[in-house]
Design a protein around this motif. Structure first.
Motif, PDB file in Angstrom:
ATOM      1  N   PHE A 122      10.028   9.557   0.169  1.00 56.04           N
ATOM      2  CA  PHE A 122       9.000   9.033   1.064  1.00 56.04           C
ATOM      3  C   PHE A 122       9.378   7.653   1.596  1.00 56.04           C
ATOM      4  CE2 PHE A 122       6.532  11.365  -2.295  1.00 56.04           C
ATOM      5  CZ  PHE A 122       6.401  12.525  -1.565  1.00 56.04           C
ATOM      6  N   LEU A 123       9.959   6.823   0.715  1.00 57.38           N
ATOM      7  CA  LEU A 123      10.166   5.410   1.068  1.00 57.38           C
ATOM      8  C   LEU A 123      11.247   5.222   2.124  1.00 57.38           C
ATOM      9  CD1 LEU A 123       9.787   3.383  -2.261  1.00 57.38           C
ATOM     10  CD2 LEU A 123       8.363   3.261  -0.221  1.00 57.38           C
ATOM     11  N   VAL A 124      12.363   5.972   2.007  1.00 56.72           N
ATOM     12  CA  VAL A 124      13.456   5.761   2.977  1.00 56.72           C
ATOM     13  C   VAL A 124      12.999   6.061   4.409  1.00 56.72           C
ATOM     14  CG1 VAL A 124      15.771   6.459   3.675  1.00 56.72           C
ATOM     15  CG2 VAL A 124      15.272   6.099   1.273  1.00 56.72           C
ATOM     16  N   PRO A 125      12.385   7.255   4.658  1.00 57.23           N
ATOM     17  CA  PRO A 125      11.917   7.500   6.030  1.00 57.23           C
ATOM     18  C   PRO A 125      10.886   6.467   6.480  1.00 57.23           C
ATOM     19  CG  PRO A 125      11.766   9.502   4.714  1.00 57.23           C
ATOM     20  CD  PRO A 125      12.125   8.400   3.787  1.00 57.23           C
ATOM     21  N   TYR A 126       9.953   6.095   5.579  1.00 50.46           N
ATOM     22  CA  TYR A 126       8.920   5.136   5.968  1.00 50.46           C
ATOM     23  C   TYR A 126       9.542   3.802   6.372  1.00 50.46           C
ATOM     24  CZ  TYR A 126       5.164   1.766   5.683  1.00 50.46           C
ATOM     25  OH  TYR A 126       4.298   0.753   5.983  1.00 50.46           O
ATOM     26  N   LEU A 127      10.452   3.306   5.526  1.00 47.81           N
ATOM     27  CA  LEU A 127      11.028   1.977   5.780  1.00 47.81           C
ATOM     28  C   LEU A 127      11.887   1.959   7.045  1.00 47.81           C
ATOM     29  CD1 LEU A 127      12.005   0.872   2.164  1.00 47.81           C
ATOM     30  CD2 LEU A 127      10.148  -0.029   3.556  1.00 47.81           C
ATOM     31  N   THR A 128      12.531   3.087   7.355  1.00 50.51           N
ATOM     32  CA  THR A 128      13.363   3.095   8.568  1.00 50.51           C
ATOM     33  C   THR A 128      12.532   3.342   9.811  1.00 50.51           C
ATOM     34  OG1 THR A 128      13.892   5.337   7.881  1.00 50.51           O
ATOM     35  CG2 THR A 128      15.640   3.730   7.714  1.00 50.51           C
ATOM     36  N   LEU A 129      11.485   4.181   9.695  1.00 48.17           N
ATOM     37  CA  LEU A 129      10.739   4.573  10.887  1.00 48.17           C
ATOM     38  C   LEU A 129       9.647   3.581  11.261  1.00 48.17           C
ATOM     39  CD1 LEU A 129      10.471   8.431  10.353  1.00 48.17           C
ATOM     40  CD2 LEU A 129      12.091   7.137  11.740  1.00 48.17           C
ATOM     41  N   MET A 130       9.136   2.808  10.255  1.00 47.31           N
ATOM     42  CA  MET A 130       8.044   1.874  10.517  1.00 47.31           C
ATOM     43  C   MET A 130       8.523   0.757  11.444  1.00 47.31           C
ATOM     44  SD  MET A 130       4.868   1.374   9.616  1.00 47.31           S
ATOM     45  CE  MET A 130       3.840   0.093  10.315  1.00 47.31           C
TER      46      MET A 130
ATOM     47  N   VAL B  62       6.089  -4.380  -6.881  1.00 51.47           N
ATOM     48  CA  VAL B  62       4.720  -4.623  -7.358  1.00 51.47           C
ATOM     49  C   VAL B  62       3.824  -3.422  -7.032  1.00 51.47           C
ATOM     50  CG1 VAL B  62       2.697  -6.111  -7.138  1.00 51.47           C
ATOM     51  CG2 VAL B  62       4.984  -7.125  -7.171  1.00 51.47           C
ATOM     52  N   GLY B  63       3.943  -2.915  -5.793  1.00 47.60           N
ATOM     53  CA  GLY B  63       3.122  -1.775  -5.386  1.00 47.60           C
ATOM     54  C   GLY B  63       3.417  -0.529  -6.203  1.00 47.60           C
ATOM     55  N   VAL B  64       4.705  -0.243  -6.385  1.00 50.83           N
ATOM     56  CA  VAL B  64       5.115   0.936  -7.147  1.00 50.83           C
ATOM     57  C   VAL B  64       4.632   0.834  -8.591  1.00 50.83           C
ATOM     58  CG1 VAL B  64       7.136   1.960  -8.225  1.00 50.83           C
ATOM     59  CG2 VAL B  64       7.091   1.662  -5.763  1.00 50.83           C
ATOM     60  N   PHE B  65       4.749  -0.372  -9.163  1.00 48.21           N
ATOM     61  CA  PHE B  65       4.318  -0.589 -10.547  1.00 48.21           C
ATOM     62  C   PHE B  65       2.826  -0.259 -10.699  1.00 48.21           C
ATOM     63  CE2 PHE B  65       2.350  -3.651 -13.532  1.00 48.21           C
ATOM     64  CZ  PHE B  65       2.868  -3.136 -14.711  1.00 48.21           C
ATOM     65  N   LEU B  66       2.009  -0.782  -9.768  1.00 45.75           N
ATOM     66  CA  LEU B  66       0.573  -0.472  -9.817  1.00 45.75           C
ATOM     67  C   LEU B  66       0.350   1.033  -9.651  1.00 45.75           C
ATOM     68  CD1 LEU B  66      -0.791  -3.446  -7.678  1.00 45.75           C
ATOM     69  CD2 LEU B  66      -0.827  -3.206 -10.159  1.00 45.75           C
ATOM     70  N   GLY B  67       1.164   1.671  -8.792  1.00 42.79           N
ATOM     71  CA  GLY B  67       1.041   3.113  -8.584  1.00 42.79           C
ATOM     72  C   GLY B  67       1.342   3.911  -9.837  1.00 42.79           C
ATOM     73  N   THR B  68       2.363   3.481 -10.601  1.00 43.19           N
ATOM     74  CA  THR B  68       2.705   4.224 -11.817  1.00 43.19           C
ATOM     75  C   THR B  68       1.596   4.096 -12.864  1.00 43.19           C
ATOM     76  OG1 THR B  68       3.917   2.353 -12.756  1.00 43.19           O
ATOM     77  CG2 THR B  68       5.188   3.961 -11.512  1.00 43.19           C
TER      78      THR B  68
ATOM     79  N   VAL C  89       0.819  -1.212   0.000  1.00 43.52           N
ATOM     80  CA  VAL C  89       0.000   0.000   0.000  1.00 43.52           C
ATOM     81  C   VAL C  89       0.862   1.275   0.000  1.00 43.52           C
ATOM     82  CG1 VAL C  89      -1.779   1.272   1.243  1.00 43.52           C
ATOM     83  CG2 VAL C  89      -1.928  -1.218   1.055  1.00 43.52           C
ATOM     84  N   PRO C  90       1.848   1.403   0.918  1.00 44.72           N
ATOM     85  CA  PRO C  90       2.713   2.598   0.849  1.00 44.72           C
ATOM     86  C   PRO C  90       3.494   2.686  -0.458  1.00 44.72           C
ATOM     87  CG  PRO C  90       3.106   1.378   2.875  1.00 44.72           C
ATOM     88  CD  PRO C  90       2.177   0.556   2.075  1.00 44.72           C
ATOM     89  N   ALA C  91       3.939   1.540  -0.990  1.00 43.27           N
ATOM     90  CA  ALA C  91       4.686   1.564  -2.247  1.00 43.27           C
ATOM     91  C   ALA C  91       3.791   2.041  -3.385  1.00 43.27           C
ATOM     92  CB  ALA C  91       5.249   0.179  -2.558  1.00 43.27           C
ATOM     93  N   PHE C  92       2.521   1.629  -3.352  1.00 48.37           N
ATOM     94  CA  PHE C  92       1.563   2.087  -4.353  1.00 48.37           C
ATOM     95  C   PHE C  92       1.460   3.618  -4.334  1.00 48.37           C
ATOM     96  CE2 PHE C  92      -2.795   3.440  -5.289  1.00 48.37           C
ATOM     97  CZ  PHE C  92      -2.952   2.948  -6.571  1.00 48.37           C
ATOM     98  N   LEU C  93       1.334   4.171  -3.120  1.00 47.51           N
ATOM     99  CA  LEU C  93       1.232   5.631  -2.981  1.00 47.51           C
ATOM    100  C   LEU C  93       2.509   6.309  -3.465  1.00 47.51           C
ATOM    101  CD1 LEU C  93      -0.538   5.821   0.499  1.00 47.51           C
ATOM    102  CD2 LEU C  93      -1.557   6.125  -1.759  1.00 47.51           C
TER     103      LEU C  93
END
Lengths: 136, 288
Positions: free
Chosen positions: B33-41, B243-249, B14-18
């Motif tokens: 967006f992804l680096v902070p999310y992946l480290t902080l989650m 997969v998420g990023v691909f759907l997002g694009t 879901v986050p990758a899609f966004l």
């Protein structure tokens, strides 16, 4: 007159299509293959990754926790191990832009466009240097 | 730590899609967006290096997925992209090499200021059909020799716009900086390239976004290959992110062409403002 549109909505759509085609025709498409390479690379990668994710989920042993090195891929790939499939999919994705630059270079070579042959070569060289910097 | 399929779908897909949607609409890779999310989650258990590695894979997916559509629609200026890639790739190598010696406080504060300035500038200048139709009078020798000026079709108002590219060397220098930042911080650097092309080189904002997107894949590929061969990529997380990023694009590329350029500029300025504040905060030590 078969193509000629009737009605305002039809006309707008017809006009937009004509203009879009005109732009596509005008912008010299030296790199016709680029869009195909990019889409193909992404689609192959996503397909392989989905297969890997699916098999891993089906086996129920959890996701693999590390990627395999390129040399280690061939053996486990033949037995469809999730770790091998996921590593392969990721590798295909990483190499897609590199292949794209190489393909541009071929296009410029064919066109004998000297300035851009130089530019594409430098980009490709930089990619190689970056790779060597990382490995060493 | 091994994540199951359900956790991966919820916490990564879901986050990758966004990130994929935002990346393709704004011409950035989404690493910001992804680096902070992946480290902080909490619960993912990724180190900063693993997060950067995984994010870089997502950045390549955004770039290649979106670029394939923009190149097909001739929105991308391929020549401009190749020309600036010389600077971004060289900058990325330099950035990766000097990363150890750089004073990060000064770096973050400088970038906060630069980014805030670009945000203000993008909000101030207009880009309606009239501004786009008005060509800058002069085309410098280098831009002409490299054939950088081009034409694009904008479905927003169903018109074809011819644009001239000016100040190629200024854009080249800015791209080298963008490459350096990307080597230092593991992001794509689109938040520098898009304003540089749009504001300095007078490239229409949608073309700038498409071209930035096109370039990011090459920059990220160089560093991703390094991280991959060092075994820092977490395969399950990276695969789901792709997969998420691909759907997002798939969604984002449809959005960009239809949304008015004015709204994209406002959206981009908001992104720049947020990035600027975050960077100053990081530099001052307010944000970890």
């Amino acid at each position: 007159m078969k193509d000629f549109p009737h009605g305002a909505g039809d006309y707008a759509r017809w006009r937009v299509n004509i203009l879009r085609r005109a732009v596509v025709a005008e912008v010299a498409d030296i790199n016709r293959g680029i869009a195909h390479v990019l889409r193909g690379g992404v689609l192959v990668s996503v397909g392989v990754l989905l297969a890997g994710l699916g098999i891993a989920a089906f086996e129920g042993r959890g996701m693999p926790t590390s990627v395999l090195e390129p040399q280690q891929l061939l053996g486990p790939l033949s037995t469809l191990r999730p770790a091998a499939l996921l590593s392969l999919g990721i590798l295909v994705l990483i190499l897609t832009p590199v292949v794209r630059v190489a393909l541009s270079l071929v296009g410029f070579l064919r066109e004998r466009d000297r300035a851009y042959i130089g530019i594409a070569s430098v980009v490709l060289l930089n990619l190689c240097v970056a790779f060597l910097v990382g490995v060493l | 730590m091994a994540l199951g399929l359900v956790e991966l779908v919820v916490f990564i897909l879901v986050p990758a899609f966004l990130a994929g949607v935002a990346g393709s609409v704004l011409g950035i890779g989404g690493g910001i967006f992804l680096v902070p999310y992946l480290t902080l989650m909490p619960g993912l258990g990724l180190s900063l290096q693993e997060a950067i590695a995984t994010s870089l894979i997502g950045v390549i997916a955004t770039s290649s997925g979106a670029a394939s559509v923009y190149v097909r629609d001739r929105l991308t200026n391929l020549r401009l992209g190749m020309f600036l890639e010389v600077a971004t790739s060289a900058g990325a190598i330099a950035g990766a090499l000097v990363a150890v010696y750089v004073n990060t406080v000064a770096l973050f504060l400088t970038f906060g200021a630069v980014v805030a300035f670009a945000a203000a500038y993008m909000l101030r200048t207009r880009e309606g059909p009239r501004e786009r139709a008005e060509l800058p009078a002069e085309e410098t020798g280098l831009a002409r020799r490299l054939g950088l000026s081009s034409v694009y079709f904008d479905p927003e108002d169903g018109a074809v716009y011819r644009y001239r590219v000016i100040r190629p060397m200024a854009g080249f220098a800015a791209s080298a900086v963008a490459g350096g930042v990307s080597g230092l911080l593991g992001v794509g650097g689109g938040f520098i390239k898009v304003p540089a092309m749009n504001v300095m080189m007078r490239v229409p904002v949608k073309v700038a976004i498409a071209t930035s997107n096109f370039m990011i894949g090459v920059t990220a590929a160089a560093s991703a290959l390094i991280y991959f061969s060092r075994g820092l990529v977490e395969p399950g997380v990276a695969a789901m992110a792709v997969v998420g990023v691909f759907l997002g694009t798939l969604v984002g590329t449809r959005v960009l062409v239809r949304v008015p350029a004015r709204e994209i500029r406002i959206l981009f300025a908001a992104l720049l403002g947020a990035v600027g504040i975050a960077m100053v905060g990081k530099g001052l030590g307010v944000i970890p």
